[in-house]
Write a protein that holds these residues in place. Sequence first.
Motif: not given
Length: 276
Positions: A247-256
Amino acid sequence: MTAFLGEVVGTALLIIFGAGVCANVNLKKSFAYNSGWIVITFGWGLGVAMSVYAVGQFSGAHLNPAVTLGLAFNGDFPWSQVPQYILAQMIGAIIGASITYLHFLPHWHATKDPGVKLGVFATGPAIPHVFSNLLSEFIGTFVLVVGLLSIGANTFTDGLNPFIVGFLIIAIGISLGGTTGYAINPARDLGPRIAHFLLPIPGKGTSNWGYSWIPVLGPALGGSFGGLFYKAIFTGKVTTGFWVVLILTLAILGAAYLSDRKLTLSQKVEKLSTEN
Protein backbone atom coordinates in the motif's frame (compact mmCIF):
# COMPACT_ATOMS: atom_id res chain seq x y z
CA MET A 1 37.06 -9.31 10.33
CA THR A 2 33.77 -8.14 11.83
CA ALA A 3 30.53 -8.09 9.88
CA PHE A 4 30.56 -4.27 9.95
CA LEU A 5 34.06 -4.10 8.48
CA GLY A 6 33.12 -6.80 5.97
CA GLU A 7 30.30 -4.64 4.63
CA VAL A 8 32.59 -1.58 4.50
CA VAL A 9 35.30 -3.44 2.59
CA GLY A 10 32.89 -5.35 0.35
CA THR A 11 30.90 -2.26 -0.64
CA ALA A 12 34.11 -0.31 -1.26
CA LEU A 13 35.32 -3.08 -3.59
CA LEU A 14 31.94 -3.11 -5.34
CA ILE A 15 32.14 0.62 -6.06
CA ILE A 16 35.79 0.44 -7.14
CA PHE A 17 34.81 -2.15 -9.77
CA GLY A 18 31.48 -0.54 -10.67
CA ALA A 19 32.38 3.14 -10.71
CA GLY A 20 35.70 2.04 -12.17
CA VAL A 21 34.10 0.47 -15.24
CA CYS A 22 31.90 3.58 -15.69
CA ALA A 23 35.02 5.75 -15.57
CA ASN A 24 36.93 3.42 -17.86
CA VAL A 25 34.21 3.50 -20.52
CA ASN A 26 33.21 7.17 -20.27
CA LEU A 27 36.25 9.27 -19.35
CA LYS A 28 38.29 10.65 -22.23
CA LYS A 29 41.71 9.17 -23.08
CA SER A 30 41.00 5.91 -21.28
CA PHE A 31 41.93 2.93 -23.46
CA ALA A 32 38.42 1.55 -22.75
CA TYR A 33 36.71 4.78 -23.85
CA ASN A 34 33.39 4.24 -25.64
CA SER A 35 33.45 0.46 -25.22
CA GLY A 36 29.77 0.49 -24.36
CA TRP A 37 26.90 -0.64 -22.20
CA ILE A 38 27.70 -4.36 -22.30
CA VAL A 39 31.14 -3.70 -20.83
CA ILE A 40 29.55 -1.64 -18.05
CA THR A 41 27.02 -4.35 -17.17
CA PHE A 42 29.71 -7.04 -17.06
CA GLY A 43 31.96 -4.78 -15.00
CA TRP A 44 29.26 -4.28 -12.38
CA GLY A 45 28.25 -7.95 -12.40
CA LEU A 46 31.77 -9.29 -12.02
CA GLY A 47 32.45 -6.57 -9.44
CA VAL A 48 29.54 -7.83 -7.35
CA ALA A 49 30.79 -11.43 -7.67
CA MET A 50 34.34 -10.55 -6.62
CA SER A 51 33.09 -8.47 -3.68
CA VAL A 52 30.86 -11.30 -2.48
CA TYR A 53 33.79 -13.71 -2.72
CA ALA A 54 35.89 -11.31 -0.64
CA VAL A 55 33.59 -10.73 2.33
CA GLY A 56 30.73 -13.21 2.09
CA GLN A 57 32.21 -15.36 4.87
CA PHE A 58 32.33 -12.39 7.24
CA SER A 59 29.08 -10.48 6.68
CA GLY A 60 27.03 -12.41 4.16
CA ALA A 61 28.00 -9.69 1.64
CA HIS A 62 24.75 -7.74 1.42
CA LEU A 63 26.61 -4.66 0.05
CA ASN A 64 23.23 -3.01 -0.50
CA PRO A 65 20.68 -1.54 1.95
CA ALA A 66 17.85 -2.81 -0.26
CA VAL A 67 19.17 -6.37 0.07
CA THR A 68 19.55 -5.94 3.83
CA LEU A 69 15.94 -4.73 4.08
CA GLY A 70 14.70 -7.51 1.80
CA LEU A 71 16.41 -10.19 3.88
CA ALA A 72 15.11 -8.65 7.11
CA PHE A 73 11.52 -8.56 5.80
CA ASN A 74 11.91 -12.14 4.59
CA GLY A 75 13.00 -13.18 8.09
CA ASP A 76 16.53 -14.19 7.10
CA PHE A 77 18.32 -11.31 8.83
CA PRO A 78 17.84 -9.75 12.30
CA TRP A 79 16.34 -6.24 12.32
CA SER A 80 18.70 -5.26 15.13
CA GLN A 81 21.65 -5.42 12.71
CA VAL A 82 20.01 -3.50 9.84
CA PRO A 83 21.17 0.03 10.92
CA GLN A 84 24.85 -0.96 11.29
CA TYR A 85 24.85 -2.79 7.96
CA ILE A 86 23.38 0.22 6.13
CA LEU A 87 25.88 2.56 7.81
CA ALA A 88 28.77 0.27 6.83
CA GLN A 89 27.53 0.10 3.23
CA MET A 90 27.34 3.89 3.00
CA ILE A 91 30.86 4.32 4.40
CA GLY A 92 32.21 1.68 2.03
CA ALA A 93 30.52 3.29 -0.98
CA ILE A 94 32.06 6.69 -0.22
CA ILE A 95 35.50 5.11 0.24
CA GLY A 96 35.20 3.12 -3.01
CA ALA A 97 34.14 6.21 -4.98
CA SER A 98 37.05 8.22 -3.55
CA ILE A 99 39.54 5.52 -4.57
CA THR A 100 38.05 5.47 -8.08
CA TYR A 101 38.50 9.25 -8.28
CA LEU A 102 42.19 8.89 -7.40
CA HIS A 103 42.74 6.04 -9.85
CA PHE A 104 41.50 8.11 -12.80
CA LEU A 105 43.01 11.39 -11.57
CA PRO A 106 44.32 12.85 -14.89
CA HIS A 107 41.21 11.80 -16.81
CA TRP A 108 38.95 14.27 -14.99
CA HIS A 109 40.89 17.11 -16.61
CA ALA A 110 40.71 15.44 -20.03
CA THR A 111 36.92 15.04 -19.82
CA LYS A 112 34.96 18.28 -20.23
CA ASP A 113 31.34 17.13 -19.85
CA PRO A 114 30.24 17.47 -16.18
CA GLY A 115 27.35 15.06 -16.77
CA VAL A 116 29.80 12.33 -17.78
CA LYS A 117 31.81 12.94 -14.61
CA LEU A 118 28.71 12.66 -12.44
CA GLY A 119 27.74 9.48 -14.31
CA VAL A 120 30.90 7.78 -13.05
CA PHE A 121 29.62 8.19 -9.50
CA ALA A 122 25.83 8.27 -9.62
CA THR A 123 22.91 7.28 -11.81
CA GLY A 124 20.49 9.44 -13.76
CA PRO A 125 17.41 8.91 -15.93
CA ALA A 126 17.58 8.48 -19.68
CA ILE A 127 14.23 10.30 -19.78
CA PRO A 128 13.41 12.34 -16.65
CA HIS A 129 9.97 11.19 -15.49
CA VAL A 130 9.49 10.76 -11.75
CA PHE A 131 6.87 8.01 -11.86
CA SER A 132 8.67 5.93 -14.51
CA ASN A 133 12.11 6.46 -12.96
CA LEU A 134 10.88 5.44 -9.51
CA LEU A 135 9.04 2.44 -10.94
CA SER A 136 12.13 1.33 -12.89
CA GLU A 137 14.26 1.36 -9.75
CA PHE A 138 11.51 -0.45 -7.83
CA ILE A 139 11.19 -3.19 -10.46
CA GLY A 140 14.94 -3.65 -10.90
CA THR A 141 15.53 -4.03 -7.16
CA PHE A 142 12.47 -6.25 -6.71
CA VAL A 143 13.90 -8.59 -9.35
CA LEU A 144 17.30 -8.42 -7.62
CA VAL A 145 16.01 -9.47 -4.20
CA VAL A 146 13.64 -12.15 -5.49
CA GLY A 147 16.50 -13.40 -7.68
CA LEU A 148 18.93 -13.52 -4.76
CA LEU A 149 16.47 -15.43 -2.58
CA SER A 150 15.74 -17.82 -5.45
CA ILE A 151 19.45 -18.42 -6.03
CA GLY A 152 19.88 -19.04 -2.30
CA ALA A 153 17.18 -21.73 -2.42
CA ASN A 154 19.28 -23.76 -4.88
CA THR A 155 22.35 -25.89 -4.27
CA PHE A 156 25.52 -25.04 -6.21
CA THR A 157 29.02 -26.43 -6.32
CA ASP A 158 31.05 -24.89 -3.48
CA GLY A 159 32.12 -21.35 -4.32
CA LEU A 160 29.89 -20.94 -7.38
CA ASN A 161 27.05 -19.00 -5.72
CA PRO A 162 28.69 -15.51 -5.89
CA PHE A 163 29.41 -16.01 -9.59
CA ILE A 164 25.72 -16.75 -10.23
CA VAL A 165 24.79 -13.62 -8.27
CA GLY A 166 27.12 -11.66 -10.55
CA PHE A 167 25.24 -12.95 -13.59
CA LEU A 168 21.98 -11.85 -11.98
CA ILE A 169 23.37 -8.29 -11.84
CA ILE A 170 24.47 -8.54 -15.48
CA ALA A 171 21.01 -9.78 -16.49
CA ILE A 172 19.29 -6.88 -14.71
CA GLY A 173 21.67 -4.37 -16.31
CA ILE A 174 21.26 -5.75 -19.82
CA SER A 175 17.47 -6.17 -19.62
CA LEU A 176 16.30 -3.34 -17.35
CA GLY A 177 19.17 -0.95 -16.78
CA GLY A 178 18.84 1.45 -19.70
CA THR A 179 16.07 3.57 -18.18
CA THR A 180 17.78 4.86 -15.03
CA GLY A 181 21.22 3.25 -15.02
CA TYR A 182 19.92 0.57 -12.58
CA ALA A 183 21.17 1.86 -9.24
CA ILE A 184 19.17 -0.94 -7.51
CA ASN A 185 21.20 -0.04 -4.41
CA PRO A 186 20.74 3.12 -2.29
CA ALA A 187 24.35 3.02 -1.04
CA ARG A 188 25.73 2.50 -4.56
CA ASP A 189 24.14 5.78 -5.68
CA LEU A 190 24.03 8.01 -2.59
CA GLY A 191 27.53 7.20 -1.28
CA PRO A 192 29.34 8.01 -4.55
CA ARG A 193 27.07 11.02 -5.09
CA ILE A 194 28.24 12.39 -1.73
CA ALA A 195 31.83 11.67 -2.77
CA HIS A 196 31.23 13.53 -6.06
CA PHE A 197 29.92 16.50 -4.08
CA LEU A 198 32.92 16.55 -1.71
CA LEU A 199 35.83 15.65 -4.00
CA PRO A 200 37.81 18.36 -5.88
CA ILE A 201 36.85 17.05 -9.32
CA PRO A 202 37.70 19.72 -11.92
CA GLY A 203 34.65 21.04 -13.79
CA LYS A 204 32.35 18.57 -12.10
CA GLY A 205 29.17 20.65 -12.07
CA THR A 206 26.15 19.80 -9.93
CA SER A 207 25.61 16.50 -8.10
CA ASN A 208 21.92 16.51 -9.18
CA TRP A 209 20.46 16.27 -5.68
CA GLY A 210 16.98 16.82 -7.12
CA TYR A 211 17.07 13.29 -8.56
CA SER A 212 19.03 11.65 -5.73
CA TRP A 213 15.99 10.48 -3.72
CA ILE A 214 14.72 8.25 -6.55
CA PRO A 215 17.65 5.74 -6.55
CA VAL A 216 17.32 5.61 -2.76
CA LEU A 217 13.56 5.27 -2.27
CA GLY A 218 12.87 3.12 -5.35
CA PRO A 219 15.38 0.40 -4.41
CA ALA A 220 14.42 0.55 -0.71
CA LEU A 221 10.78 -0.12 -1.60
CA GLY A 222 11.63 -2.69 -4.28
CA GLY A 223 14.00 -4.60 -2.03
CA SER A 224 11.61 -4.57 0.92
CA PHE A 225 8.67 -5.73 -1.15
CA GLY A 226 10.87 -8.32 -2.89
CA GLY A 227 11.62 -9.96 0.45
CA LEU A 228 7.96 -9.86 1.51
CA PHE A 229 6.79 -11.11 -1.91
CA TYR A 230 9.18 -14.07 -1.81
CA LYS A 231 8.01 -14.97 1.68
CA ALA A 232 4.34 -14.71 0.65
CA ILE A 233 4.43 -16.39 -2.75
CA PHE A 234 7.29 -18.87 -2.51
CA THR A 235 6.79 -19.97 1.11
CA GLY A 236 3.10 -19.17 1.60
CA LYS A 237 3.62 -16.84 4.57
CA VAL A 238 1.69 -13.62 3.97
CA THR A 239 2.49 -11.06 6.67
CA THR A 240 0.98 -7.71 7.62
CA GLY A 241 4.19 -6.13 6.35
CA PHE A 242 3.40 -7.40 2.84
CA TRP A 243 0.20 -5.33 2.70
CA VAL A 244 1.71 -2.32 4.46
CA VAL A 245 4.67 -2.08 2.08
CA LEU A 246 2.45 -2.77 -0.95
CA ILE A 247 0.00 0.00 0.00
CA LEU A 248 2.85 2.39 0.82
CA THR A 249 4.50 1.67 -2.54
CA LEU A 250 1.27 2.17 -4.46
CA ALA A 251 0.63 5.43 -2.60
CA ILE A 252 4.12 6.77 -3.38
CA LEU A 253 3.93 5.71 -7.02
CA GLY A 254 0.47 7.24 -7.28
CA ALA A 255 1.73 10.54 -5.86
CA ALA A 256 4.63 10.47 -8.33
CA TYR A 257 2.24 9.83 -11.22
CA LEU A 258 0.00 12.73 -10.21
CA SER A 259 3.04 14.97 -9.84
CA ASP A 260 4.15 14.13 -13.38
CA ARG A 261 0.64 14.73 -14.71
CA LYS A 262 0.47 18.10 -12.97
CA LEU A 263 3.86 19.06 -14.37
CA THR A 264 2.84 18.01 -17.89
CA LEU A 265 -0.39 20.01 -17.70
CA SER A 266 1.42 23.11 -16.43
CA GLN A 267 3.94 22.81 -19.27
CA LYS A 268 1.11 22.59 -21.82
CA VAL A 269 -0.57 25.65 -20.32
CA GLU A 270 2.71 27.53 -20.38
CA LYS A 271 3.29 26.55 -24.01
CA LEU A 272 -0.19 27.72 -25.00
CA SER A 273 0.34 31.00 -23.18
CA THR A 274 3.63 31.53 -25.00
CA GLU A 275 2.08 30.75 -28.39
CA ASN A 276 -0.78 33.19 -27.77
